[in-house]
Design a protein around this motif. Structure first.
Motif, PDB file in Angstrom:
ATOM      1  N   UNK A 265       0.821  -1.204   0.000  1.00  0.00           N
ATOM      2  CA  UNK A 265       0.000   0.000   0.000  1.00  0.00           C
ATOM      3  C   UNK A 265       0.860   1.261   0.000  1.00  0.00           C
ATOM      4  N   UNK A 266       2.019   1.234   0.689  1.00  0.00           N
ATOM      5  CA  UNK A 266       2.905   2.391   0.716  1.00  0.00           C
ATOM      6  C   UNK A 266       3.442   2.685  -0.672  1.00  0.00           C
ATOM      7  N   UNK A 267       3.880   1.658  -1.377  1.00  0.00           N
ATOM      8  CA  UNK A 267       4.446   1.873  -2.706  1.00  0.00           C
ATOM      9  C   UNK A 267       3.387   2.327  -3.703  1.00  0.00           C
ATOM     10  N   UNK A 268       2.184   1.793  -3.598  1.00  0.00           N
ATOM     11  CA  UNK A 268       1.102   2.201  -4.500  1.00  0.00           C
ATOM     12  C   UNK A 268       0.761   3.666  -4.291  1.00  0.00           C
ATOM     13  N   UNK A 269       0.622   4.072  -3.039  1.00  0.00           N
ATOM     14  CA  UNK A 269       0.287   5.476  -2.748  1.00  0.00           C
ATOM     15  C   UNK A 269       1.424   6.388  -3.185  1.00  0.00           C
ATOM     16  N   UNK A 270       2.676   5.945  -3.022  1.00  0.00           N
ATOM     17  CA  UNK A 270       3.816   6.742  -3.475  1.00  0.00           C
ATOM     18  C   UNK A 270       3.760   6.964  -4.980  1.00  0.00           C
ATOM     19  N   UNK A 271       3.430   5.924  -5.734  1.00  0.00           N
ATOM     20  CA  UNK A 271       3.305   6.068  -7.184  1.00  0.00           C
ATOM     21  C   UNK A 271       2.279   7.138  -7.538  1.00  0.00           C
ATOM     22  N   UNK A 272       1.148   7.123  -6.820  1.00  0.00           N
ATOM     23  CA  UNK A 272       0.060   8.052  -7.145  1.00  0.00           C
ATOM     24  C   UNK A 272       0.447   9.487  -6.788  1.00  0.00           C
ATOM     25  N   UNK A 273       0.984   9.689  -5.586  1.00  0.00           N
ATOM     26  CA  UNK A 273       1.326  11.043  -5.147  1.00  0.00           C
ATOM     27  C   UNK A 273       2.487  11.600  -5.959  1.00  0.00           C
ATOM     28  N   UNK A 274       3.504  10.776  -6.201  1.00  0.00           N
ATOM     29  CA  UNK A 274       4.619  11.221  -7.040  1.00  0.00           C
ATOM     30  C   UNK A 274       4.138  11.554  -8.441  1.00  0.00           C
ATOM     31  N   UNK A 275       3.082  10.903  -8.901  1.00  0.00           N
ATOM     32  CA  UNK A 275       2.541  11.168 -10.226  1.00  0.00           C
ATOM     33  C   UNK A 275       1.778  12.468 -10.343  1.00  0.00           C
ATOM     34  N   UNK A 276       1.703  13.246  -9.254  1.00  0.00           N
ATOM     35  CA  UNK A 276       1.077  14.560  -9.325  1.00  0.00           C
ATOM     36  C   UNK A 276      -0.370  14.594  -8.876  1.00  0.00           C
ATOM     37  N   UNK A 277      -0.884  13.490  -8.340  1.00  0.00           N
ATOM     38  CA  UNK A 277      -2.252  13.493  -7.823  1.00  0.00           C
ATOM     39  C   UNK A 277      -2.239  14.159  -6.457  1.00  0.00           C
ATOM     40  N   UNK A 278      -3.032  15.218  -6.322  1.00  0.00           N
ATOM     41  CA  UNK A 278      -3.051  15.975  -5.075  1.00  0.00           C
ATOM     42  C   UNK A 278      -3.727  15.178  -3.977  1.00  0.00           C
ATOM     43  N   UNK A 279      -3.084  15.108  -2.804  1.00  0.00           N
ATOM     44  CA  UNK A 279      -3.668  14.397  -1.678  1.00  0.00           C
ATOM     45  C   UNK A 279      -4.928  15.103  -1.192  1.00  0.00           C
ATOM     46  N   UNK A 280      -5.101  16.371  -1.584  1.00  0.00           N
ATOM     47  CA  UNK A 280      -6.304  17.129  -1.228  1.00  0.00           C
ATOM     48  C   UNK A 280      -7.451  16.896  -2.196  1.00  0.00           C
ATOM     49  N   UNK A 281      -7.191  16.180  -3.283  1.00  0.00           N
ATOM     50  CA  UNK A 281      -8.237  15.849  -4.240  1.00  0.00           C
ATOM     51  C   UNK A 281      -8.374  16.849  -5.370  1.00  0.00           C
ATOM     52  N   UNK A 282      -9.017  16.418  -6.442  1.00  0.00           N
ATOM     53  CA  UNK A 282      -9.370  17.309  -7.539  1.00  0.00           C
ATOM     54  C   UNK A 282      -8.320  17.503  -8.602  1.00  0.00           C
ATOM     55  N   UNK A 283      -7.113  16.977  -8.420  1.00  0.00           N
ATOM     56  CA  UNK A 283      -6.012  17.221  -9.359  1.00  0.00           C
ATOM     57  C   UNK A 283      -5.251  15.933  -9.598  1.00  0.00           C
ATOM     58  N   UNK A 284      -4.879  15.689 -10.848  1.00  0.00           N
ATOM     59  CA  UNK A 284      -4.061  14.531 -11.173  1.00  0.00           C
ATOM     60  C   UNK A 284      -4.364  13.990 -12.552  1.00  0.00           C
ATOM     61  N   UNK A 285      -3.416  13.256 -13.114  1.00  0.00           N
ATOM     62  CA  UNK A 285      -3.581  12.647 -14.429  1.00  0.00           C
ATOM     63  C   UNK A 285      -3.060  11.219 -14.409  1.00  0.00           C
ATOM     64  N   UNK A 286      -3.588  10.392 -15.268  1.00  0.00           N
ATOM     65  CA  UNK A 286      -3.098   9.027 -15.406  1.00  0.00           C
ATOM     66  C   UNK A 286      -1.700   9.028 -16.019  1.00  0.00           C
ATOM     67  N   UNK A 287      -1.445   9.962 -16.927  1.00  0.00           N
ATOM     68  CA  UNK A 287      -0.112  10.065 -17.516  1.00  0.00           C
ATOM     69  C   UNK A 287       0.948  10.333 -16.461  1.00  0.00           C
ATOM     70  N   UNK A 288       0.655  11.221 -15.521  1.00  0.00           N
ATOM     71  CA  UNK A 288       1.593  11.492 -14.446  1.00  0.00           C
ATOM     72  C   UNK A 288       1.840  10.273 -13.583  1.00  0.00           C
ATOM     73  N   UNK A 289       0.786   9.532 -13.293  1.00  0.00           N
ATOM     74  CA  UNK A 289       0.934   8.315 -12.489  1.00  0.00           C
ATOM     75  C   UNK A 289       1.818   7.305 -13.213  1.00  0.00           C
ATOM     76  N   UNK A 290       1.621   7.133 -14.512  1.00  0.00           N
ATOM     77  CA  UNK A 290       2.433   6.173 -15.255  1.00  0.00           C
ATOM     78  C   UNK A 290       3.892   6.608 -15.320  1.00  0.00           C
ATOM     79  N   UNK A 291       4.151   7.907 -15.431  1.00  0.00           N
ATOM     80  CA  UNK A 291       5.531   8.385 -15.401  1.00  0.00           C
ATOM     81  C   UNK A 291       6.165   8.101 -14.046  1.00  0.00           C
ATOM     82  N   UNK A 292       5.399   8.297 -12.971  1.00  0.00           N
ATOM     83  CA  UNK A 292       5.907   7.982 -11.640  1.00  0.00           C
ATOM     84  C   UNK A 292       6.172   6.488 -11.488  1.00  0.00           C
TER      85      UNK A 292
END
Length: 338
Positions: A265-292
């Motif tokens: 779960x730690x590594x999955x969440x790291x991938x998402x946050x590093x990918x530019x998805x805001x922990x506050x919600x409302x912002x993020x892209x799948x492309x950013x997640x894949x780059x992360x």
């Protein structure tokens, strides 16, 4: 009276680096994905210079096995976090799904049915999380911290100190196999689902509603969006993808043990946050997640080639998660102070 043309609202899927539109360095660099591209290039350049076998195509292909299952879970996790929710129980769902497949295999179920057993178990677990969050209005982080213990505990009770082995060749073919002799099947599955999730999030009204919920769930509800239904669906989707990851991981390692996917779960969440998805919600892209995903995969693959112990990889992932969350807030604080 001449009508004044209204300016269209900026797309929620386009944002500047660090999600700070007025931050000068962000304006210079452009999007968050631009920084990730540069980081990925730097990782490849450094590893390629220091590790003679890093850039070998066969080695790079084999390296995708280390992150493909985690990345499959990161895709729906990104949607959840965009909606201001989170699922800490994904590794527990994966473990319980793997145990369910082991039980079905031991009972003599057909090999083709094991995928449906794994995904179905994930759907049930995700639905439980969704009901607790949406129907009982409980915080998702609290709910999933509790359910990860339940799911992992059930898997441990069933297995004890034993392990399920003897899985059919079909699972090994998907967990370990290649297309055309060089393209890993797991990585191919990841690319297909990344394209599907990217289309759903960025090119459909369904995706626009996800962003609307993340930006302002109260306003989204008043605009007619069934917020709880969308959140419930995302929890179910996350559980289903964890079940799919369980099928691939179990086929790759050929066994089910109580500690399977421990700490994922730690590594999955790291991938998402590093990918530019805001922990506050409302912002993020799948492309950013894949780059992360690719960046973290290249880092961990390089560390493994350098024979760095796994504990140091875990430490590096944790530090990277803290830096990724803290850096935008620190930079925003500096800007306000000026």
């Amino acid at each position: 009276m001449n009508s004044v043309p209204l300016m269209s609202a900026p797309s929620t899927s386009r944002y500047t680096i660090l999600d700070r539109p007025n931050f000068k360095f962000g304006a210079l660099m452009g999007r968050w994905e631009s920084l990730l591209v540069l980081l990925l290039i730097a990782v490849f350049a450094i590893n390629g210079a220091l590790l003679p076998h890093f850039l070998d195509l066969d080695n790079l292909a084999d390296g995708t096995f280390n992150f493909s299952e985690k990345a499959l879970i990161a895709l729906p996790m990104a949607l959840l976090i965009i909606c201001r929710e989170i699922d800490i129980s994904v590794a527990g769902i994966l473990a319980l799904s793997s145990v369910a497949m082991g039980l079905a295999n031991t009972a003599g179920w057909p090999p083709e049915s094991l995928l449906f057993v794994g995904v179905g178990t994930g759907v049930v677990c995700g639905a439980l999380n969704g009901v607790l969050v949406t129907h009982f209005a409980l915080p998702s982080i609290v709910v999933t911290i509790g359910t990860v213990s339940v799911f992992r505990g059930l898997a441990s009770v069933v297995l004890g100190d034993q392990a399920f082995t003897g899985y059919p060749q079909l699972m090994a073919d998907w967990g370990q196999g290649y297309f055309f002799g060089s393209l890993p099947r797991e990585f191919t599955v990841l690319l297909v689902f990344a394209a599907l999730f990217g289309f759903m999030l960025h090119a459909t009204s369904w995706g626009r509603r996800i962003y609307a919920i993340g930006n302002n769930p109260v306003a989204a509800r008043f605009s007619g969006i069934s917020v709880d239904r969308y959140r419930f669906m995302l929890f179910v989707l996350t559980g289903a993808m964890a079940g799919l990851a369980a099928f691939l991981l179990t086929g790759r390692i050929g066994s089910t043990r109580p500690n399977i996917a421990m700490g994922w779960e730690l590594e999955v969440i790291t991938m998402v946050i590093l990918g530019g998805v805001s922990i506050s919600g409302g912002v993020g892209t799948i492309g950013g997640v894949m780059l992360a995903v690719l960046t973290l995969g290249a880092v961990t693959f390089g560390l493994s080639l350098a024979n760095i112990p796994g504990i140091y990889m875990t430490i590096s992932v944790g530090v990277l998660l803290l830096v990724t969350i803290a850096l935008p807030r620190l930079l925003r604080g500096r800007k306000v102070a000026k």
